[in-house]
Each structure stands twice: as structure tokens, then as C-alpha cells.
Write an enzyme that holds these catalytic residues in place. Structure first.
Site, PDB file in Angstrom:
ATOM      1  N   LEU A  39       0.860  -1.448   0.088  1.00  0.00           N
ATOM      2  CA  LEU A  39       0.098  -0.171   0.022  1.00  0.00           C
ATOM      3  C   LEU A  39       0.661   1.218  -0.028  1.00  0.00           C
ATOM      4  O   LEU A  39       0.210   2.392  -0.478  1.00  0.00           O
ATOM      5  CB  LEU A  39      -0.890   0.171   1.242  1.00  0.00           C
ATOM      6  N   GLY A  40       2.061   0.896   0.817  1.00  0.00           N
ATOM      7  CA  GLY A  40       2.969   2.482   0.840  1.00  0.00           C
ATOM      8  C   GLY A  40       3.959   2.349   1.857  1.00  0.00           C
ATOM      9  O   GLY A  40       4.146   1.219   2.560  1.00  0.00           O
ATOM     10  N   GLY A  42       6.447   4.558   4.703  1.00  0.00           N
ATOM     11  CA  GLY A  42       6.732   5.826   5.316  1.00  0.00           C
ATOM     12  C   GLY A  42       7.262   5.855   6.812  1.00  0.00           C
ATOM     13  O   GLY A  42       6.871   4.705   7.268  1.00  0.00           O
ATOM     14  N   ASP A 155       3.693  14.094  13.112  1.00  0.00           N
ATOM     15  CA  ASP A 155       3.982  13.776  11.689  1.00  0.00           C
ATOM     16  C   ASP A 155       2.516  13.951  10.765  1.00  0.00           C
ATOM     17  O   ASP A 155       2.427  13.278   9.995  1.00  0.00           O
ATOM     18  CB  ASP A 155       4.519  12.506  11.589  1.00  0.00           C
TER      19      ASP A 155
END
Ligand SMILES: O=c1[nH]ccc2cc(O[C@H]3CCNC3)c(Cl)cc12
Length: 298
Positions: A39-40, A42, A155
Site C-alpha cells: 500500500l505504501g 513511510g 507527523d
């Protein structure tokens, strides 16, 4: 509710919850999950879509590789349990965390539309009435975390704001575990483009530092591009950090946005942290005044 609370009211609370079925706790393990797709990635972890086999629940699993000794990893796992008590419709739900090899896995509610950075990069600037919905959801989420758990996000940025096909907007990746924050800081460079002037200068982090990041985030979504530097030229990381500290706060292009939105963003981007409003003050101002109706927020 969190299992370790053996006090009488804790037991009473648990019975109440069981009675009303409020508390259904999955005991998650790697073999219970089927990996579906990436999905991603980070701040120290990669996220993938997984299926919890027995309950057929789609989940987002974040894997964090921690180069630390087992006792640090155990402490992180213990601190992540706080997420079981972070219950708000503006915060992605937490299903559980477990250790597998040297990694920590966190399973969360799957948000099927994805993160706002991908959405605006695909669809262009976000329409203002949507920016208003995002503003309320993010402020409510930040306010919930701070007022109920004294948690500061640390964040806030478009990639940490998620959307699902029910039109719900929720925040994720907030700093719930102090040990995890330290471990990631040790291994990953944490300079975020959304960092407030005071944080860049090493001052102590406050909930108002999150409000600065909200301001930058709202500008980016409404403009369809990262708002620094004004002329769109390319800055190195160091030039960007110096710019944020030494230059006036960025402003929306004049005449392109309603005044109330421009004012709201300017409030978030007050450089002197003591003069910048907190999430709570912004919510009180929004709901306390006529400001809320007929503006970008309704
Ligand atoms: O569906 C999700 N549920 C919970 C969490 C989550 C986190 C995601 O990406 C991380 C990595 C970048 N910021 C957030 C992504 Cl891309 C999706 C989800």
C-alpha cells in the site's frame, strides 16, 4: 479494558464491555494474515493490505524493522497497546501488534481510498468543501489524541491522512510509542517538510507544532502542490529548513481562495508557537462562532 488493568473498575469495565460486545480483541499472529498487496511506505515502515483469514477482515499491516535489542522491542510492543484505547472516528482503528523476527507488525483498519497525498497527486487540487471536511477531521483527531491521551501526532502531513469509500477521513502514524519514536529517529532521518520553525530549531515539541503542520498540509491540498518555496523553485533539504525558520510563513496565492480559508491557514502558520492556536482553540473558534456556517468548513 487493556487487559493489564486488574483494578475492580477494570474488571467491571471488562464485564460491561463483554456484556455489550464492545470489546472484541483479536490475538493476531503472522500466520493468521494473508498478504495481498503493497500500500505504501513511510517513516520507518512499509504498509501492505492483508486479509485476516479466519474473520475475512481486510487490514493494513505496517511492518517496522527495528535494529534494537529484544528488550527495546518488547517495550515498543507494550507501548503500542495504548492504541487499543485510542478510539475515535477520526483515528484509524488498531487491531493489534505482534513481533515477527526482528520486525514489529501493526494491524490497522484498511482505508480503501488511500492517503491524501496520492489522491491529490492523481486528482489535482482538493475542492475547498473537501478541504473543510479534512480540516475538521484532522483537528478532531488531534484534539482527541491530546485531550484523552496526551499524545502529540508529530507527523501531520497528507500521506498520514487516510480516506475510505464511506467518505470517512482519519489520521494515522502518530507518535504513540516514545521508544518507537527514538528507535526510528536513530535509524531514519526524520526531517519532515511539514516541521514547524520551533521544532527545526530544536525547541520542545507541543501540540501547537502539529497545528503548523496542519496549515502546511491544508495549503498543499488546496493548491495541489507543496507550498514551499513560493516560486516553486527547487530547494535542498537544508535550504528548505532555513527558509521555514528565517522567511515569513507561506501564504495562499492572493485572490484565489475565500478569505476565511486564508485567515484559517494564517492562524495555523503563526511562526511564534506561543501565539499559534492549539487544535482545541481552533475547534472552539470554529464551533463557537458563526465562522463555521457558510465557510469552507461546513
Ligand atoms: O489503509 C491504511 N490503514 C492504516 C494505515 C495505513 C497507512 C498507509 O501508509 C502509511 C505510510 C505513509 N503514511 C501512512 C496506507 Cl498507504 C494505508 C493505510
Amino acid at each position: 479494558k487493556n487487559g493489564t488493568d486488574d483494578s475492580k473498575d477494570g474488571l467491571a469495565q471488562r464485564l460491561t464491555d463483554l456484556e455489550f460486545g464492545l470489546e472484541f480483541r483479536l490475538d493476531l499472529k503472522a500466520e493468521d494474515l494473508k498478504h495481498l498487496k503493497e500500500l505504501g511506505a513511510g517513516n520507518g515502515g512499509t504498509v501492505s493490505q492483508v486479509m485476516h483469514i479466519t474473520t475475512k477482515t481486510l487490514m493494513a499491516k505496517k511492518i517496522i524493522h527495528i535494529d534494537a535489542n529484544p528488550s527495546v522491542r518488547k517495550q515498543i510492543l507494550r507501548e503500542l497497546q495504548i492504541l487499543h484505547d485510542c478510539n475515535s472516528k477520526y483515528i484509524v482503528s488498531f487491531y493489534g501488534a505482534f513481533m515477527s523476527d526482528a520486525d514489529i507488525s501493526m494491524c490497522m483498519e484498511y482505508m480503501d481510498v488511500g492517503s491524501l497525498d496520492n489522491i491529490y497527486k492523481k486528482k489535482g487540487p482538493v475542492p475547498l468543501e473537501i478541504v473543510g471536511k479534512i480540516t475538521l477531521a484532522v483537528l478532531e483527531g488531534l484534539n482527541y489524541l491530546y485531550e484523552n491521551h496526551r499524545i502529540i501526532h508529530r507527523d501531520v502531513k497528507p500521506s498520514n491522512i487516510l480516506v475510505n469509500s464511506k467518505g470517512q477521513i482519519k489520521i494515522c502514524d502518530f507518535g504513540v510509542s516514545g521508544q518507537l519514536i527514538n528507535s526510528i529517529a536513530d535509524t531514519f532521518v526524520g526531517t519532515s517538510n511539514y516541521m514547524s520553525p520551533e521544532r527545526i530549531q530544536g525547541a520542545s515539541y507541543s501540540v501547537r507544532s502539529d497545528v503548523w503542520s496542519v496549515g502546511i498540509t491544508l495549503m498543499e491540498l488546496a493548491m495541489g502542490r507543496f507550498p514551499f518555496p513560493p516560486d516553486g523553485s527547487q530547494l535542498t533539504v537544508l535550504e528548505l529548513l532555513q527558509h521555514i525558520v528565517n522567511e515569513p510563513a507561506p501564504r495562499l496565492p492572493t485572490g484565489e481562495f475565500p478569505e476565511d480559508f486564508d485567515d484559517f491557514v494564517q492562524q495555523c502558520l503563526i511562526k511564534v508557537v506561543s501565539e499559534r492556536p492549539s487544535p482545541n482553540e481552533l475547534l472552539v473558534r470554529i464551533f463557537g462562532e458563526i465562522f463555521f456556517y457558510g465557510t469552507f468548513l461546513n
